[in-house]
Design a protein around this motif. Structure first.
Motif, short mmCIF file in Angstrom:
data_model
loop_
_atom_site.label_atom_id
_atom_site.label_comp_id
_atom_site.label_asym_id
_atom_site.label_seq_id
_atom_site.Cartn_x
_atom_site.Cartn_y
_atom_site.Cartn_z
N TYR B 35 26.94 43.17 43.02
CA TYR B 35 26.55 42.40 44.17
C TYR B 35 24.89 42.65 44.44
O TYR B 35 24.45 43.67 44.18
CB TYR B 35 27.14 42.74 45.27
N GLN B 48 31.77 40.41 37.89
CA GLN B 48 32.82 41.28 37.77
C GLN B 48 33.64 41.67 36.45
O GLN B 48 33.72 40.75 35.62
CB GLN B 48 33.97 40.95 38.72
N LEU B 90 24.56 46.76 44.75
CA LEU B 90 25.76 47.35 44.84
C LEU B 90 27.01 47.42 43.89
O LEU B 90 26.80 46.12 43.23
CB LEU B 90 26.22 46.76 46.22
N THR B 96 42.58 47.66 39.78
CA THR B 96 43.05 46.73 38.50
C THR B 96 42.26 45.44 38.71
O THR B 96 41.57 45.07 39.71
CB THR B 96 44.55 46.75 38.61
N TYR B 97 42.94 44.46 37.95
CA TYR B 97 42.56 43.20 38.13
C TYR B 97 43.95 42.33 37.84
O TYR B 97 44.22 41.33 37.42
CB TYR B 97 41.80 42.59 36.94
N THR B 101 47.90 40.95 43.61
CA THR B 101 47.51 41.62 44.57
C THR B 101 45.95 41.40 44.95
O THR B 101 45.24 41.12 44.31
CB THR B 101 47.94 43.23 44.38
N THR B 102 45.74 41.87 46.26
CA THR B 102 44.08 41.96 46.83
C THR B 102 43.82 43.26 46.76
O THR B 102 43.79 44.11 47.64
CB THR B 102 43.88 41.10 48.17
N ASP B 103 43.26 43.94 45.68
CA ASP B 103 42.79 44.88 45.23
C ASP B 103 41.71 45.29 46.35
O ASP B 103 40.54 44.31 46.14
CB ASP B 103 42.50 45.23 44.01
N THR B 104 41.68 46.25 46.77
CA THR B 104 40.42 46.68 47.77
C THR B 104 39.28 47.11 46.95
O THR B 104 39.33 47.86 45.94
CB THR B 104 40.71 47.88 48.48
N GLN B 105 38.03 46.78 47.22
CA GLN B 105 36.89 47.11 46.61
C GLN B 105 36.29 48.39 47.17
O GLN B 105 35.93 47.98 48.46
CB GLN B 105 35.87 45.68 46.27
N TYR B 106 35.93 49.20 46.46
CA TYR B 106 35.17 50.38 47.35
C TYR B 106 33.63 50.47 46.53
O TYR B 106 33.39 50.40 45.47
CB TYR B 106 35.80 51.70 46.73
N PHE B 107 32.72 50.44 47.52
CA PHE B 107 31.36 50.32 47.19
C PHE B 107 30.74 51.80 46.89
O PHE B 107 30.99 52.69 47.72
CB PHE B 107 30.70 49.59 48.20
N GLY B 108 29.71 51.49 46.05
CA GLY B 108 28.77 52.66 45.98
C GLY B 108 27.70 52.75 46.74
O GLY B 108 27.62 51.66 47.73
#
Lengths: 110, 116
Positions: B35, B48, B90, B96-97, B101-108
């Motif tokens: 991002y 992605q 970011l 997963t992909y 499901t709506t996998d949570t995205q974790y940011f750096g």
């Protein structure tokens, strides 16, 4: 694309409960409501996600009415460290990219 | 457990140069997203990747490219830098992909790029 609308800014005092409302009139059946928190010069941090009714975790609650056209993030007893930008997003299994708006800038004062 | 890591933390480049930003996802996560966040705005989706394949692309010019490596780390490359490319970049990882499901995205923490 479904959009969200939230207040640009909010002010609060330490110890108060803060409720941030997000409007999403065109929410789709597959959309979940997700909230992120972001501090300056840091990446957004996942807070909570829900589909309907109420969801609660150790940091926040999320209230979603039956029509799902809005949602409210509730932060109990805020502290100075809760000063941040809060983003309301719609996420679904088919749309992998997160679409961020401008967010709500919460300022907590002593 | 370590979160998402990004390098470098800060970077200063001049117009026309090329830049490479790096991201290591959370251990066990196989999907990485990039991002761009311009000051005062929310993050905007660039790419992605999952299992080394591009799975999504935002509205960015071809000067932006990325790739994912067998260890699931990723690089974002930007060619012919413009002043407007100055931003916080970011990286986010998810497990997963999955289409169900709506996998949570974790940011750096991001890489702050300044183009002069």
């Amino acid at each position: 694309l479904a959009k969200t609308t939230q207040p640009i800014s909010m002010d609060s005092y330490e110890g108060q409960e803060v409720n941030i409302t997000c409007s999403h009139n065109n929410i789709a059946t597959n959309d979940y409501i997700t909230w992120y928190q972001q501090f300056p010069s840091q990446g957004p941090r996942f807070i909570i996600q829900g589909y309907k009714t109420k969801v609660k975790n150790e940091v926040a609650s999320l209230f979603i009415p039956a029509d799902r056209k809005s949602s409210t993030l509730s932060l109990p007893r805020v502290s100075l460290s809760d000063t941040a930008v809060y983003y309301c997003l719609l996420t679904d299994t088919g749309r992998r990219a997160l679409t961020f708006g401008s967010g709500t800038r919460l300022q907590v004062q002593p | 457990d370590a979160g998402v890591t990004q390098s470098p933390t800060h970077l200063i480049k001049t117009r026309g140069q090329h830049v490479t930003l790096r991201c290591s996802p959370i251990s066990g996560h196989k999907s990485v997203s990039w991002y761009q966040q311009v000051l005062g705005q929310g993050p905007q989706f660039i790419f992605q990747y999952y299992e080394k394949e591009e799975r999504g692309r935002g509205n960015f010019p071809d000067r932006f490219s990325a790739r994912q490596f067998p260890n699931y780390s990723s690089e974002l490359n930007v060619n012919a830098l413009l002043l407007g490319d100055s931003a916080l970049y970011l990286c986010a990882s998810s497990l997963t992909y999955s289409p169900t499901t709506t996998d949570t995205q974790y940011f750096g923490p991001g890489t702050r790029l300044t183009v002069l």
